[in-house]
Design an enzyme around this catalytic site. Structure first.
Site: not given
Ligand code: NAP
Length: 262
Positions: A151, A164
């Protein structure tokens, strides 16, 4: 990016979380280029069936692999099912392209993260791909491809999803380290890092103001589509990317790369 039908003919790919969102787009794209695609899913069998029907409708080949990730023995279960389904499909054993895509998020700042959610997040996003890769080592053919979906939040600080972001940082390190280990076999290991992409993982994107705000973070002033990511993955999976390994490919549409020109 141009699609070259048949570029991946004769290859077998496994896409974890290949049933929905970004993984679905990756499954469709790799199959369109000729790969036999194992569409992995954890809970939603009908989404996997839909993806496989769409692949078959377009003339491609795919089969489903069910395994819940983030639970004890998940990687062994996944590969045992993969081996069985592959054999029933009549294909030779082994895999050429492994895309570690399945993941979950945790939209909480550090003050609000509890231990249970933290452990679950790391079990699905870090432990599972680690052991999926460990059990892939004997199945991956030489000159294969490993692609981990990370990400943009390992480049751009987002306190709203701190845990995350940490999981994706761990995955980035795994990619770099395994690229060194698997290089002698001609296997490349790379990371593809999406930015804000329109999938179910972030329900707030259904709110127009949120969507617009995220879109404006990209120099292209739009939100990413799953196909934007799948096209990059298809390149990394192809022979054209044989000289690229251990790299972090930014697929964020230039999100937060600088200040506006005016
Ligand atoms: P998504 O639409 O929610 O799809 C997630 C996929 O992963 C589904 O196929 C799901 O299958 C599978 N999955 C999730 N948890 C699982 C579990 N415990 N066991 C087995 N399978 C599981 O998510 P997405 O947006 O496409 O995200 C794909 C990847 O891109 C993730 O790694 C995510 O972190 C990354 N990413 C996404 C964005 C974004 O904005 N969308 C941005 C950056 C990075 P089931 O439904 O069957 O469980």
């Amino acid at each position: 990016m141009t699609m070259t039908p048949g570029r991946l003919a004769g290859r077998t790919a496994l896409v974890t979380g290949g049933s929905r969102g970004i993984g679905r787009a990756i499954s469709l794209r790799l199959a369109a280029e000729g790969a036999l695609v194992a569409v992995h899913y954890g809970h939603n069998a009908s989404a996997a069936d839909d993806t496989i029907s769409d692949i078959e409708g377009a003339g491609g080949q795919a089969f489903a692999v069910h395994a819940e990730l983030g639970v004890s023995g998940d990687a062994e279960a996944l590969w045992a099912t993969f081996d069985k389904q592959l054999s029933e499909f009549g294909a030779r054993s082994g895999v050429d392209i492994l895309v570690n895509n399945a993941g979950i998020t945790l939209p909480r700042r550090i003050a609000d993260v509890n231990e249970e959610d933290y452990d679950r997040l790391f079990a699905v996003n870090v432990k599972a791909p680690f052991f999926v890769l460990q059990h892939a080592l004997g199945r991956l053919r030489d000159n294969g491809r490993v692609i981990n979906i990370s990400s943009g939040v390992t480049r751009i600080a987002m306190p709203q999803i701190v845990a995350y972001a940490m999981t994706k940082g761990a995955l980035d390190t795994l990619s770099l380290t395994l690229a060194q280990e698997l290089g002698p076999r001609g296997i490349t290991v790379n990371t593809v890092a999406p930015g804000f992409t329109l999938t179910d993982i972030n329900p707030t994107l259904q709110v127009k103001q949120v969507l617009d705000a995220y879109a404006s973070a990209s120099v292209f002033n739009r939100i990413g589509q799953p196909s934007d990511i799948a096209d990059v993955v298809a390149f990394v999976a192809s022979d054209d990317a044989r000289w690229v390994t251990g790299q972090w490919l930014d697929a964020t549409g230039g999100t937060h790369i600088g200040l506006p020109a005016s």
